[in-house]
Design a protein around this motif. Structure first.
Motif, mmCIF file in Angstrom:
data_model
loop_
_atom_site.group_PDB
_atom_site.id
_atom_site.type_symbol
_atom_site.label_atom_id
_atom_site.label_comp_id
_atom_site.label_asym_id
_atom_site.label_seq_id
_atom_site.Cartn_x
_atom_site.Cartn_y
_atom_site.Cartn_z
ATOM 1 N N PHE A 284 -14.200 -6.485 11.980
ATOM 2 C CA PHE A 284 -15.187 -5.406 11.820
ATOM 3 C C PHE A 284 -14.686 -4.309 10.889
ATOM 4 C CE2 PHE A 284 -12.420 -3.517 14.907
ATOM 5 C CZ PHE A 284 -12.546 -2.135 14.739
ATOM 6 N N ARG A 285 -13.363 -4.239 10.693
ATOM 7 C CA ARG A 285 -12.797 -3.201 9.826
ATOM 8 C C ARG A 285 -11.828 -3.840 8.847
ATOM 9 N NH1 ARG A 285 -8.045 -0.487 9.390
ATOM 10 N NH2 ARG A 285 -8.105 1.641 8.535
ATOM 11 N N LYS A 286 -12.021 -3.543 7.564
ATOM 12 C CA LYS A 286 -11.089 -3.975 6.533
ATOM 13 C C LYS A 286 -10.727 -2.766 5.673
ATOM 14 C CE LYS A 286 -10.968 -8.362 7.567
ATOM 15 N NZ LYS A 286 -11.453 -9.431 6.703
ATOM 16 N N ASN A 287 -9.484 -2.740 5.232
ATOM 17 C CA ASN A 287 -9.058 -1.608 4.399
ATOM 18 C C ASN A 287 -8.160 -2.098 3.278
ATOM 19 O OD1 ASN A 287 -6.578 -1.926 6.090
ATOM 20 N ND2 ASN A 287 -5.969 -0.107 4.944
ATOM 21 N N CYS A 288 -7.980 -1.258 2.290
ATOM 22 C CA CYS A 288 -7.068 -1.570 1.195
ATOM 23 C C CYS A 288 -6.478 -0.275 0.663
ATOM 24 C CB CYS A 288 -7.791 -2.308 0.072
ATOM 25 S SG CYS A 288 -6.677 -2.797 -1.279
ATOM 26 N N GLN A 289 -5.164 -0.187 0.663
ATOM 27 C CA GLN A 289 -4.491 0.971 0.086
ATOM 28 C C GLN A 289 -3.816 0.564 -1.211
ATOM 29 O OE1 GLN A 289 -2.875 4.122 2.275
ATOM 30 N NE2 GLN A 289 -1.033 4.322 1.034
ATOM 31 N N LEU A 290 -4.191 1.239 -2.279
ATOM 32 C CA LEU A 290 -3.584 1.035 -3.586
ATOM 33 C C LEU A 290 -2.648 2.181 -3.874
ATOM 34 C CD1 LEU A 290 -6.793 0.175 -5.642
ATOM 35 C CD2 LEU A 290 -5.113 -1.457 -4.798
ATOM 36 N N SER A 291 -1.435 1.862 -4.259
ATOM 37 C CA SER A 291 -0.491 2.870 -4.737
ATOM 38 C C SER A 291 -0.296 2.613 -6.221
ATOM 39 C CB SER A 291 0.842 2.775 -3.990
ATOM 40 O OG SER A 291 1.732 3.794 -4.431
ATOM 41 N N LEU A 292 -0.782 3.542 -7.045
ATOM 42 C CA LEU A 292 -0.808 3.347 -8.490
ATOM 43 C C LEU A 292 0.246 4.199 -9.182
ATOM 44 C CD1 LEU A 292 -4.672 3.514 -8.992
ATOM 45 C CD2 LEU A 292 -3.262 1.482 -8.660
ATOM 46 N N LEU A 293 0.991 3.564 -10.067
ATOM 47 C CA LEU A 293 1.963 4.267 -10.897
ATOM 48 C C LEU A 293 1.281 4.549 -12.226
ATOM 49 C CD1 LEU A 293 4.932 5.209 -11.082
ATOM 50 C CD2 LEU A 293 5.469 2.981 -12.070
ATOM 51 N N VAL A 294 1.066 5.835 -12.516
ATOM 52 C CA VAL A 294 0.300 6.223 -13.698
ATOM 53 C C VAL A 294 1.215 6.870 -14.737
ATOM 54 C CG1 VAL A 294 -1.691 7.535 -14.542
ATOM 55 C CG2 VAL A 294 -1.701 6.614 -12.211
ATOM 56 N N HIS A 295 1.277 6.240 -15.909
ATOM 57 C CA HIS A 295 1.998 6.857 -17.026
ATOM 58 C C HIS A 295 1.039 7.799 -17.733
ATOM 59 C CE1 HIS A 295 4.038 7.551 -20.812
ATOM 60 N NE2 HIS A 295 2.965 7.081 -21.434
ATOM 61 N N VAL A 296 1.373 9.080 -17.734
ATOM 62 C CA VAL A 296 0.542 10.092 -18.373
ATOM 63 C C VAL A 296 1.234 10.574 -19.641
ATOM 64 C CG1 VAL A 296 -0.579 12.334 -18.086
ATOM 65 C CG2 VAL A 296 -0.332 10.799 -16.128
ATOM 66 N N PRO A 297 0.537 10.592 -20.772
ATOM 67 C CA PRO A 297 1.151 11.091 -22.005
ATOM 68 C C PRO A 297 1.732 12.477 -21.824
ATOM 69 C CG PRO A 297 -0.927 10.027 -22.481
ATOM 70 C CD PRO A 297 -0.819 10.091 -20.983
ATOM 71 N N GLN A 298 2.831 12.723 -22.486
ATOM 72 C CA GLN A 298 3.533 13.997 -22.332
ATOM 73 C C GLN A 298 2.612 15.172 -22.635
ATOM 74 O OE1 GLN A 298 7.089 14.265 -24.646
ATOM 75 N NE2 GLN A 298 7.739 16.215 -23.763
ATOM 76 N N GLY A 299 2.665 16.170 -21.768
ATOM 77 C CA GLY A 299 1.885 17.380 -21.981
ATOM 78 C C GLY A 299 0.515 17.368 -21.338
ATOM 79 N N PHE A 300 0.181 16.274 -20.621
ATOM 80 C CA PHE A 300 -1.127 16.183 -19.987
ATOM 81 C C PHE A 300 -0.967 15.837 -18.513
ATOM 82 C CE2 PHE A 300 -2.245 15.641 -24.387
ATOM 83 C CZ PHE A 300 -3.490 16.243 -24.506
ATOM 84 N N THR A 301 -2.006 16.142 -17.753
ATOM 85 C CA THR A 301 -2.088 15.689 -16.378
ATOM 86 C C THR A 301 -3.525 15.241 -16.126
ATOM 87 O OG1 THR A 301 -1.689 16.247 -14.055
ATOM 88 C CG2 THR A 301 -2.609 17.979 -15.432
ATOM 89 N N TYR A 302 -3.803 14.696 -14.953
ATOM 90 C CA TYR A 302 -5.123 14.131 -14.692
ATOM 91 C C TYR A 302 -5.509 14.324 -13.230
ATOM 92 C CZ TYR A 302 -2.939 10.366 -12.093
ATOM 93 O OH TYR A 302 -2.228 9.683 -11.159
#
Length: 217
Positions: free
Chosen positions: A84-102
């Motif tokens: 009755f319950r399904k879940n998914c946890q994603l752990s993402l490694l994000v490369h962000v160009p220098q000088g920026f954030t998101y």
């Protein structure tokens, strides 16, 4: 469906679904010219067994998509009591160009649901950066009778966006959940909900907002 096919479908679909760049006059910079790279650090959960989730980034760096091939929750009839319950946890490694954030500005979820009269279902998601005390939660309820594709959108007010720390590598975590409740359905009635649509469209698109980090003194 193999991981390669999943990735190819995700890329093809995402190129037509990505948001345009944000207007700099709103206080948000255009996506940086350098390449953003998103890698899946870990995928855990009953809704995304190994090899059933793929991540792709749009060509203009404004969005990424996650495609699932085995994300289904169901209740009623002869269903497994734990289904009755399904879940998914994603752990993402994000490369962000220098000088920026998101930050994640919005997320679009799609799937298919077949809910008997008296049954109900919920799609839920939470978002947080590794080590951050701030976690955003969003929920979308559905009620039977229902037998159709479904779509839900999580949106964050621009003023409430939580950005990744500048100059620090932090994994971004997304935890999604599908939950089905048989409710007053007849004992042999089966209800289910999937995080993917029957026509093979993308399941989830995450839209990114960019801003420039302050210069170090």
């Amino acid at each position: 469906m193999t991981g390669g096919l999943l990735m190819g479908a995700a890329v093809a679909a995402l190129l037509t679904a990505a948001l345009p760049a944000h207007d700099p006059s709103t206080g948000f910079e255009d996506p940086p010219p350098d390449k953003i790279v998103i890698k899946v650090a870990t995928v855990n959960g009953s809704g995304c067994p190994q090899g059933t989730a793929a991540v792709a980034v749009s060509a203009d760096n404004t969005a990424f998509t996650v495609t699932y091939s085995d994300y289904l929750a169901q209740a009623g009839g002869d269903s497994d009591p734990t289904a009755f319950r399904k879940n998914c946890q994603l752990s993402l490694l994000v490369h962000v160009p220098q000088g920026f954030t998101y930050a994640i500005a919005s997320a679009d979820y799609r799937g298919f649901a077949s809910l008997q009269p008296g049954a109900s279902a919920t799609q839920r998601a939470s978002y947080y950066f590794q080590g951050s005390p701030n976690t955003e939660y969003r929920s979308h309820p559905f009620a039977g009778p229902y037998d159709d594709n479904w779509q839900a959108t999580d949106e964050t007010d621009w003023a409430q966006l939580v950005y990744a720390p500048c100059g620090v590598q932090r994994n971004f975590n997304i935890n999604t959940e599908l939950r089905v409740n048989a409710g007053t359905t007849s004992p042999d009635g089966v209800s289910f909900m999937t995080m993917d649509s029957t026509d093979g469209d993308i399941s989830t698109v995450y839209h990114l907002a960019w801003k420039e980090c302050p210069e170090k003194s």
